[in-house]
Design a protein around this motif. Structure first.
Motif, PDB file in Angstrom:
ATOM      1  N   ALA A 218       0.803  -1.232   0.000  1.00  0.00           N
ATOM      2  CA  ALA A 218       0.000   0.000   0.000  1.00  0.00           C
ATOM      3  C   ALA A 218       0.838   1.285   0.000  1.00  0.00           C
ATOM      4  CB  ALA A 218      -0.928  -0.003   1.220  1.00  0.00           C
ATOM      5  N   ARG A 248       7.077 -10.146   5.912  1.00  0.00           N
ATOM      6  CA  ARG A 248       6.835  -9.963   7.347  1.00  0.00           C
ATOM      7  C   ARG A 248       7.554 -11.061   8.105  1.00  0.00           C
ATOM      8  NH1 ARG A 248       0.360  -8.296   7.410  1.00  0.00           N
ATOM      9  NH2 ARG A 248       0.631  -6.709   5.804  1.00  0.00           N
ATOM     10  N   GLU A 250       7.130 -12.970  10.489  1.00  0.00           N
ATOM     11  CA  GLU A 250       6.111 -13.508  11.391  1.00  0.00           C
ATOM     12  C   GLU A 250       6.782 -14.323  12.504  1.00  0.00           C
ATOM     13  OE1 GLU A 250       2.908 -12.921  11.136  1.00  0.00           O
ATOM     14  OE2 GLU A 250       2.627 -12.215   9.079  1.00  0.00           O
ATOM     15  N   ILE A 257       0.905 -22.133   3.215  1.00  0.00           N
ATOM     16  CA  ILE A 257       1.054 -20.793   2.633  1.00  0.00           C
ATOM     17  C   ILE A 257       0.053 -19.797   3.204  1.00  0.00           C
ATOM     18  CG2 ILE A 257       2.137 -21.568   0.493  1.00  0.00           C
ATOM     19  CD1 ILE A 257      -0.659 -21.294  -0.830  1.00  0.00           C
ATOM     20  N   MET A 260       2.945 -16.591   5.651  1.00  0.00           N
ATOM     21  CA  MET A 260       4.300 -16.749   5.122  1.00  0.00           C
ATOM     22  C   MET A 260       5.156 -15.560   5.522  1.00  0.00           C
ATOM     23  SD  MET A 260       2.858 -17.565   1.392  1.00  0.00           S
ATOM     24  CE  MET A 260       4.200 -18.282   0.457  1.00  0.00           C
ATOM     25  N   PHE A 263       5.422 -13.037   0.861  1.00  0.00           N
ATOM     26  CA  PHE A 263       4.146 -13.342   0.210  1.00  0.00           C
ATOM     27  C   PHE A 263       3.789 -12.231  -0.753  1.00  0.00           C
ATOM     28  CE2 PHE A 263       1.573 -10.417   2.834  1.00  0.00           C
ATOM     29  CZ  PHE A 263       2.443 -10.206   3.896  1.00  0.00           C
ATOM     30  N   GLU A 267      -3.480  -5.238  -3.791  1.00  0.00           N
ATOM     31  CA  GLU A 267      -4.090  -4.163  -3.008  1.00  0.00           C
ATOM     32  C   GLU A 267      -4.601  -3.054  -3.922  1.00  0.00           C
ATOM     33  OE1 GLU A 267      -2.520  -4.182   1.343  1.00  0.00           O
ATOM     34  OE2 GLU A 267      -1.035  -3.152   0.128  1.00  0.00           O
ATOM     35  N   GLU A 330      -9.139 -15.072   7.924  1.00  0.00           N
ATOM     36  CA  GLU A 330      -9.085 -13.911   7.022  1.00  0.00           C
ATOM     37  C   GLU A 330      -8.471 -14.254   5.672  1.00  0.00           C
ATOM     38  OE1 GLU A 330      -6.771 -10.663   8.600  1.00  0.00           O
ATOM     39  OE2 GLU A 330      -6.652  -9.683   6.640  1.00  0.00           O
ATOM     40  N   GLY A 333      -8.835  -8.169   3.479  1.00  0.00           N
ATOM     41  CA  GLY A 333      -9.229  -7.101   4.403  1.00  0.00           C
ATOM     42  C   GLY A 333      -9.741  -5.898   3.628  1.00  0.00           C
ATOM     43  N   ARG A 337      -9.220   3.718   5.715  1.00  0.00           N
ATOM     44  CA  ARG A 337      -7.935   4.191   6.270  1.00  0.00           C
ATOM     45  C   ARG A 337      -7.931   5.687   6.538  1.00  0.00           C
ATOM     46  NH1 ARG A 337      -3.145   0.203   4.458  1.00  0.00           N
ATOM     47  NH2 ARG A 337      -1.841   1.673   5.565  1.00  0.00           N
ATOM     48  N   SER A 372      -7.485  -5.310   0.331  1.00  0.00           N
ATOM     49  CA  SER A 372      -6.168  -5.953   0.376  1.00  0.00           C
ATOM     50  C   SER A 372      -6.335  -7.459   0.526  1.00  0.00           C
ATOM     51  CB  SER A 372      -5.384  -5.397   1.567  1.00  0.00           C
ATOM     52  OG  SER A 372      -4.179  -6.103   1.705  1.00  0.00           O
ATOM     53  N   ILE A 373      -5.889  -8.175  -0.496  1.00  0.00           N
ATOM     54  CA  ILE A 373      -6.030  -9.637  -0.455  1.00  0.00           C
ATOM     55  C   ILE A 373      -4.668 -10.289  -0.674  1.00  0.00           C
ATOM     56  CG2 ILE A 373      -6.840  -9.560  -2.877  1.00  0.00           C
ATOM     57  CD1 ILE A 373      -8.262 -12.215  -2.337  1.00  0.00           C
ATOM     58  N   GLY A 374      -4.390 -11.317   0.099  1.00  0.00           N
ATOM     59  CA  GLY A 374      -3.143 -12.062  -0.059  1.00  0.00           C
ATOM     60  C   GLY A 374      -3.295 -13.026  -1.222  1.00  0.00           C
ATOM     61  N   ARG A 377      -2.794 -16.571  -0.078  1.00  0.00           N
ATOM     62  CA  ARG A 377      -3.942 -17.023   0.709  1.00  0.00           C
ATOM     63  C   ARG A 377      -5.112 -17.366  -0.217  1.00  0.00           C
ATOM     64  NH1 ARG A 377      -4.666 -13.932   6.402  1.00  0.00           N
ATOM     65  NH2 ARG A 377      -2.505 -14.530   6.803  1.00  0.00           N
TER      66      ARG A 377
HETATM   67  N1  GAP Z   1      -2.346  -2.937   3.488  1.00  0.00           N
HETATM   68  C1  GAP Z   1      -3.135  -3.537   4.478  1.00  0.00           C
HETATM   69  C2  GAP Z   1      -2.624  -4.820   4.917  1.00  0.00           C
HETATM   70  O1  GAP Z   1      -1.507  -5.203   4.613  1.00  0.00           O
HETATM   71  P1  GAP Z   1      -3.255  -6.944   6.329  1.00  0.00           P
HETATM   72  O2  GAP Z   1      -4.596  -7.353   6.899  1.00  0.00           O
HETATM   73  O3  GAP Z   1      -2.099  -6.932   7.242  1.00  0.00           O
HETATM   74  O4  GAP Z   1      -3.502  -5.510   5.693  1.00  0.00           O
HETATM   75  C3  GAP Z   1      -3.792  -7.940   3.992  1.00  0.00           C
HETATM   76  O5  GAP Z   1      -2.927  -7.870   5.091  1.00  0.00           O
HETATM   77  C4  GAP Z   1      -3.878  -9.344   3.443  1.00  0.00           C
HETATM   78  O6  GAP Z   1      -2.571  -9.834   3.161  1.00  0.00           O
HETATM   79  C5  GAP Z   1      -4.473 -10.352   4.416  1.00  0.00           C
HETATM   80  O7  GAP Z   1      -5.880 -10.378   4.337  1.00  0.00           O
HETATM   81  C6  GAP Z   1      -3.868 -11.656   3.932  1.00  0.00           C
HETATM   82  O8  GAP Z   1      -4.627 -12.184   2.862  1.00  0.00           O
HETATM   83  C7  GAP Z   1      -2.516 -11.228   3.400  1.00  0.00           C
HETATM   84  N2  GAP Z   1      -1.438 -11.523   4.381  1.00  0.00           N
HETATM   85  C8  GAP Z   1      -1.086 -10.785   5.452  1.00  0.00           C
HETATM   86  N3  GAP Z   1      -0.057 -11.360   6.115  1.00  0.00           N
HETATM   87  C9  GAP Z   1       0.239 -12.487   5.430  1.00  0.00           C
HETATM   88  C10 GAP Z   1       1.214 -13.516   5.597  1.00  0.00           C
HETATM   89  N4  GAP Z   1       2.113 -13.487   6.571  1.00  0.00           N
HETATM   90  N5  GAP Z   1       1.230 -14.544   4.703  1.00  0.00           N
HETATM   91  C11 GAP Z   1       0.344 -14.576   3.680  1.00  0.00           C
HETATM   92  N6  GAP Z   1      -0.583 -13.634   3.468  1.00  0.00           N
HETATM   93  C12 GAP Z   1      -0.647 -12.601   4.322  1.00  0.00           C
END
Ligand code: GAP
Length: 509
Positions: A218, A248, A250, A257, A260, A263, A267, A330, A333, A337, A372-374, A377
């Protein structure tokens, strides 16, 4: 769906070239994965389906591809340096590291499992007369469990929203939560852990060269707001869409997956007039749900989850949750904002990020609705909803990926019934013709039944079989993956038939 099914899906994904662990010959890298020959096709098709729905079909949405590496001040302005962390706790005996909130959530899940067990027992006892709703509201045992869950959730939410790490640890102690590995309750204090990966840029290794791998795509959109505004004929309301990698660190990466460390996100930031955020938030909630439902999976697999606890930038947020094999989680999202990001970048960069509205003749910092979609995911959602084991009339079991045809890695397989009598030559000609329009496979090895199974296993929706009749009347059979139904069709009609089935309008129209 059980744990067992999830294991089957992950091994199927590997066996059929969808997903491999990263650097596998060195025993892999935790929560990092590579996409194989079929995986990359499915992933690209998901990207295209999203991109076309967002950019091609919305006149007022344009695309962007910003760099992963950005000026470090971006992450100070966005709040990620100060607020993008998760609560971490270590077990002193096992030396294992956990997310403190996950430990509590897992405890809640155990209580929920007890409720589910009660429901199962009661259903068995009462048979057809069983009323689940009534049972949930009246069974003393279930009510006790539900109360427990509510109390724990309240305490957890309070501790998280107040950033009260002491209260979070106390909750873990009060609930007598033990390390799932060692059973030990010997916990350290809870600490905050920033999820951004740091790296260094250039040859000079002082602190000024420290930068981050972006934790969300974003911010690349926000910092390009003026550039896009000046170079495209966009007028508010308008959106900027982007697909790209995010990183990230994590604390616990779980469920294949699903979570992750590297990833991809898809967005879109939608810039709007302040005061219209509620209506646009509802619009995007609905529009994104429609996109998911267009793929044809059961609508019971999706639900909204409105957030009580909001990220540092949001004034409203909803998740579209998907029923993964391990429960509803999830998938996407949708966040309101406000003007948080643009205002903060104005303050940190000293540059104006504003819009002159010709209708109201006012200049303002736009508000933003984000979707915002992964991507990974979404890939997992498709894979797990598509994975099917079917017992056929002869007692054999076929494993088939019922991937929506528009996303399937290979759209059509061309198969000569036998490897002689001129059939391969005809099949090759059909293949050479179709490959210009679709990802097409040609296969002449093994018996036809085995070849069908191979295509079923990777989700190929259509198979064209050339048989002896083809030579006399120029027809082939078209086999449908899901029903296994076959019909005869003239070779020259194949393209028209496939076009109709795979046309974007058929899916998104
Ligand atoms: N820009 C807003 C944002 O990043 P977020 O809810 O932290 O919001 C958005 O992330 C989407 O990114 C999540 O709904 C998910 O699908 C994907 N996502 C977030 N963290 C992830 C991770 N560690 N591994 C895979 N997908 C991830």
């Amino acid at each position: 769906m059980s744990d067992d099914t999830f294991k089957k899906i992950t091994s199927h994904a590997k066996e059929y070239g969808f997903i491999f662990p990263s650097s596998e010959i060195y025993d892999g890298l935790s929560a990092v994965y590579d996409y194989g020959p079929n995986g990359v096709l499915l992933k690209n098709n998901i990207k295209t389906y999203w991109w076309k729905a967002m950019v091609q079909l919305h006149e007022n949405i344009v695309g962007l591809d910003a760099a992963i590496l950005m000026h470090p001040a971006v992450w100070k302005a966005s709040g990620h340096v100060d607020a993008f962390h998760d609560p971490l706790i270590d077990n002193k005996d096992s030396k294992k590291r956990y997310r403190a909130d996950n430990l509590v959530e897992d405890h809640i899940a155990k209580i929920q499992a007890k409720i589910n067990k009660e429901i199962k027992k009661a259903r068995k006892r009462f048979g057809n007369d069983f009323d689940e709703e009534k049972f949930l509201n009246e069974s003393p045992r279930v009510l006790k469990y539900r109360e427990q869950i509510e109390r724990i959730e309240q305490k957890l939410n309070k501790a998280l929203s107040n950033n009260d790490l002491q209260a979070l640890k106390q909750l873990i102690l009060d609930l007598e939560i033990a390390d799932p590995v060692s059973g030990s309750r010997n916990w350290t204090d809870v600490k905050q852990f920033n999820l951004m990966f740091e790296t260094r840029m250039g040859a000079v290794s002082d602190s000024s060269s420290e930068i981050y791998l972006r934790p969300e795509t974003a911010q690349g959109i926000f910092v390009n707001f003026n550039n896009v505004l000046k170079t495209s004929r966009t007028k508010i309301p308008f959106g900027i869409a982007q697909i790209g990698k995010a990183f990230r660190n994590e604390i616990v990466a779980r469920q294949f997956i699903f979570r992750m460390r590297e990833f991809e996100q898809m967005e879109m930031q939608f810039f709007i007039r302040p005061g219209t955020e509620k209506e646009w938030f509802s619009y995007w909630k609905e529009t994104r749900m429609k996109w998911h439902l267009s793929l044809g999976f059961d609508k019971e697999m999706y639900r909204y989850h409105d957030h009580e606890q909001l990220a540092h930038y949001a004034d409203a947020a909803t998740d579209i949750e998907f029923k993964f094999p391990f429960g509803f989680k999830e998938l996407e999202g949708i966040h309101s904002r406000t003007d948080f990001d643009l205002k903060s970048h104005e303050a940190h960069s000293g540059k104006k990020l504003r819009y002159f509205d010709p209708e109201t003749r006012e200049t303002y910092v736009p508000y933003v609705i984000e979707t915002s979609i992964g991507l990974d995911r979404m890939f997992l959602a498709v894979l797990s909803a598509a994975y099917t084991e079917e017992t056929l009339s002869d007692g054999s079991v076929r494993t088939v990926l019922k991937i929506p045809a528009v996303l399937a890695p290979v759209k059509v397989a061309v198969l000569p019934l036998v490897k002689k009598d001129g059939l391969p030559e005809i099949a090759r000609k059909i293949f050479d013709d179709l490959k210009w329009n679709y990802m097409t496979a040609y296969d002449e090895k093994d018996a036809i039944g085995r070849r069908y199974r191979r295509q079923d296993a990777i989700g190929t929706p259509y198979a064209v079989t050339v048989d002896h009749q083809t030579r006399s009347d120029g027809t082939v059979t078209l086999r449908y993956r899901d029903s296994m139904h076959q019909e005869r069709i003239r070779i020259e009609d194949l393209k028209k038939e496939l076009d109709a089935k795979l046309d974007l309008k058929t899916w998104l129209g």
